[in-house]
Each structure stands twice: as structure tokens, then as C-alpha cells.
Scaffold this active site. Structure first.
Site, PDB file in Angstrom:
ATOM      1  N   SER A 141       0.858  -1.187   0.000  1.00 37.09           N
ATOM      2  CA  SER A 141       0.000   0.000   0.000  1.00 37.09           C
ATOM      3  C   SER A 141       0.889   1.230   0.000  1.00 37.09           C
ATOM      4  CB  SER A 141      -0.888   0.002   1.249  1.00 37.09           C
ATOM      5  OG  SER A 141      -1.506   1.259   1.448  1.00 37.09           O
ATOM      6  N   TYR A 154      -2.177  -1.167  10.428  1.00 38.41           N
ATOM      7  CA  TYR A 154      -2.188  -1.338   8.971  1.00 38.41           C
ATOM      8  C   TYR A 154      -0.927  -0.752   8.352  1.00 38.41           C
ATOM      9  CZ  TYR A 154      -3.844  -1.081   4.130  1.00 38.41           C
ATOM     10  OH  TYR A 154      -3.968  -1.214   2.768  1.00 38.41           O
TER      11      TYR A 154
END
Length: 257
Positions: A141, A154
């Protein structure tokens, strides 16, 4: 049909980026194993693809070496081998840093980081034994590099995944196994569509996206197909960022009212 007769395993494949990747590889001629925690949905999506697709249920919040071995074995037993692994399964938990629970932190790390590590190990052993190389793609990401304060676990997991990709890459390239990662920006998955329905959040996202739009899951899947193909034969240990210009932006852009 650049992946004709190759065997591909995609985790988190029942929806979003995972299903987009599974569909792209299937359309490119591959045999595909879809793995997800959502039994009914992953079965439905595998059946939707056709007879070169099968499915398996796995909960990576309880990942172990034995579970990873069984997941990889699904591809071997059903299709006779494994050529490409896409570690896509991931979860997010939003909470302010000072309140972020230990349980939530650990769960995110197990799904987002430990599972790719163990699945990568299991897949690599099969690929080495086969002797024909292979490709492993980890779904990272932009948050491997950019911090959002209330997505603590995350961001940490994706940063770890970027480095895991690098370590796996140098360790496995002597066996002809190329390991790379994809770091998407805002992609219109089911979750992102719900976020974009909020006008304030939509403006925030668009203000930091020079391309002026969100990406489509198929655009991320095309990167996965490329990275696993012979066209990317000299790309090793890299993270490719399909992000509409997000990472190179050092200011916000105007958004139409």
C-alpha cells in the site's frame, strides 16, 4: 493468454483487488485458486470464473505454518503445481494511537504480514522443487510509506511487507523466483466506494490524488499480471505504486465543489 496453463493462487480473492487479480489471471489463461475467509462468496466467485478456477476457505487471523502449507497444497493437489502466488488478503482496524488495542494490532499483523511470510515460504518450497521458477506478489500500500495516525497496525504491517518483499526477493531469486509488491493508492473497491459516498471524505481523497479520480481494481490487477509475466523478467524486489500520483504529490490539489 500470457499466463496460459500457469497455476495462480490469490488470497483475499472473494472481492475487491483479490477477485480482480483472480479474474485477470483467469482471463490471461491461468488456472486459479481463490482463497478467502468468506465461504459462500469465494465459492460463488470461483464458479463465476469457470472450470479453471477452484476455491478454499482460510482464516489468516489464525495463520500457522501448517495452515500455510495446506493452502499451497490446494493448488498442487488440484492443478498439479504452483507458478504464481498473490498475497492479497488484508485487514484494517481504525483507532487512535493511544487507544489502539494490543489484540487488534496483533490480528492485523497476523493477516497482513505473517500470512504472506508463511505462505511465501510454503510457495517457495513448492516452486524450488518444481525447478521452473515462479513469481510471488505481495499486496502492499502507499501506507507502507505514508502514515495515517489512526491506522497504526495497517501502516506498520504494510511497511513491514515492503521490507519482507525485499528480503524474499534476494533470498529467492537464485531459484528463479521473482518477488515484487504492489502498493495501491485509493482504488474503488467495495470499501472505497462506501467511503467516497461521504462528500467530505471524497473531497479529502480527491485533494491528494493528482489523477483526479480513484483507480479501478482492474488497473491494479493489470500490474499483478505484468509483474508475474516474462515482460517483468528483470524486475526483482520492487514495489510498484498504482496511486494516481499520490506519492509524488507535495501539496493538495483543488477539488471542484
Amino acid at each position: 493468454m500470457k499466463h496460459k496453463d500457469k497455476v495462480v493462487l490469490v488470497t483475499g480473492a472473494a472481492q475487491g483487488l483479490g477477485f480482480a487479480c483472480a479474474k485477470r489471471f483467469y482471463d490471461d489463461g491461468a488456472k486459479v485458486v481463490l482463497v478467502d475467509i468468506q465461504a459462500d462468496l469465494v465459492r460463488e466467485k470461483a464458479e463465476l470464473l469457470g472450470d479453471r478456477a477452484t476455491w478454499m476457505v482460510a482464516d489468516f487471523s489464525e495463520i500457522s505454518r501448517d495452515m500455510a502449507r495446506k493452502v499451497i497444497e490446494k493448488a498442487v493437489s488440484h492443478f498439479g503445481g504452483l507458478d504464481i502466488l498473490v498475497n492479497n488478503a488484508g485487514i484494517i482496524h481504525m483507532e487512535e494511537f493511544v487507544d489502539f488495542s494490543e489484540e487488534a494490532f496483533d490480528r492485523v499483523q497476523r493477516v497482513n504480514l505473517k500470512a504472506p511470510f508463511l505462505l511465501g515460504q510454503a510457495a517457495a518450497k513448492v516452486m524450488i522443487d518444481q525447478g521452473r521458477g515462479g513469481s510471488i506478489i505481495n499486496m502492499s500500500s502507499i501506507n507502507a510509506l505514508l502514515a495515517i495516525p489512526n491506522s497504526v497496525a495497517y501502516a506498520v504491517s504494510k511497511g513491514g511487507l515492503k521490507q519482507l518483499t525485499a528480503v524474499m526477493a534476494v533470498g529467492l531469486i537464485p531459484h528463479g523466483i521473482r518477488v515484487n509488491a504492489i502498493g495501491p493508492g485509493t482504488i474503488l473497491t467495495e470499501l472505497a466506494q462506501a467511503v467516497m459516498a461521504n462528500d467530505s471524505q471524497r473531497k479529502t481523497i480527491m485533494s491528494r490524488t493528482p489523477a483526479g479520480r480513484c483507480g479501478q481494481p482492474s488497473e491494479v490487477a493489470s500490474v499483478a499480471s505484468f509483474l508475474a509475466s516474462d515482460d517483468a523478467s528483470y524486475i526483482v524486489g520492487q514495489t510498484i505504486y498504482p496511486d494516481g500520483g499520490r506519492l509524488v504529490l507535495n501539496y493538495t490539489v483543488p477539488v471542484e465543489e
